[in-house]
Design an enzyme around this catalytic site. Sequence first.
Site: not given
Ligand code: ATP
Length: 331
Positions: A198, A112, A195
């Site tokens: 969001k 990040k 991955k």
């Molecule tokens: P950001 O993009 O703001 O970092 P994010 O999409 O990574 O957000 P989080 O709020 O950090 O989402 O994650 C919430 C949950 O979803 C956590 O348990 C994280 O491990 C899981 N998660 C996030 N992205 C993935 C993915 N691509 N596949 C599986 N699990 C995920």
Amino acid sequence: MQDLLFSGVKPTGMPHLGNYIGALRQWVTLQHEYECYFCIVDLHAITVPQDPKNMRQGTLDIAAAYLAVGLDPKRCNIFIQSEVPEHTELGWIMGTIAKMGEMERMTQFKDKSKKGGRERSGLGLFAYPALMAADILLYDTTIVPVGDDQTQHVELTRLLGKRFNDHFGPTFTIPELLIQKHGARIMSLAHPEQKMSKSDESKNGVIMLDDDADTIRHKIMRAVTDSDSGITYHEEKKPAVANLMTIYHHMTGETLEQIEKRFTGKGYGDFKKSLAEVVVEHLAPITKKIKHYREHPQDLMNVLDHGRDAARHVAREKMKLVRDRMGLGRN
Ligand code: ATP
Ligand code: LTN
């Protein structure tokens, strides 16, 4: 005493299919076996710049998504992290227990901070795992179900909890990590090497839980595939197709072998068309409920009030013990 589950999502946007498959969906099953705390971790979200208006809406969107996927507020406590100030207090304390070297090894910080550069990254982004440790340790959590990007953070939590207990006497329960075999890391449809996220700038790679049917179809039909043809599961040789097959598996419950068999001799076009339909069908009731809660935010307020009160009660008691153990204040 019933075992306790804690997990959270950042209010950085509407949850996506990766969040759903990697985290939320498992929670729905696990809520029947554990006492549950599901947090909307807004203090983690502000470790990267956020617009206050979006934050407010994003926070309610996560609450709406929690309920829409099937978390039952009668079974679980759903609450906003910043409404329970003990998280911040213990987060600071965890920052005094953690070592710089340990924090520097966290890959999420490295990822990040890449864009803006380390020098310009916030101290909060660096300290992020200390706050996450506090979230988990406050509740005597026994299990933390997350996607695999969070493995390192949960391992650090265990280390910090143990270190605190060794120094100051038994205070925290040491939690276990729960990661599923397939689906713990759903990849972007547009960039299968990253991955699904969001905060991904390429929105075509991310299926949001509130995307309408046509948007889902459009994104899936445009998904990147691998250079050779054939619907076979191979994570290293065919990562893009393996990702799409994993999504198919989670949407239908069919095994990867059954999916391979079903699409033997068929091309990517047929597979994607079928995938789009199973995703649309699976998400339709969820999307509808999210829309309902967006239109009736007052339905979320009771749930969040109740969750906050339950969480505060536990967190307050644990912090009294922590302050006492450390000799803080005049107890
Ligand atoms: P950001 O993009 O703001 O970092 P994010 O999409 O990574 O957000 P989080 O709020 O950090 O989402 O994650 C919430 C949950 O979803 C956590 O348990 C994280 O491990 C899981 N998660 C996030 N992205 C993935 C993915 N691509 N596949 C599986 N699990 C995920
Ligand atoms: N860092 C997590 C969100 C999070 C979390 C937690 C997850 C914050 N505190 C406690 C489980 C337990 C993420 O998804 N990025």
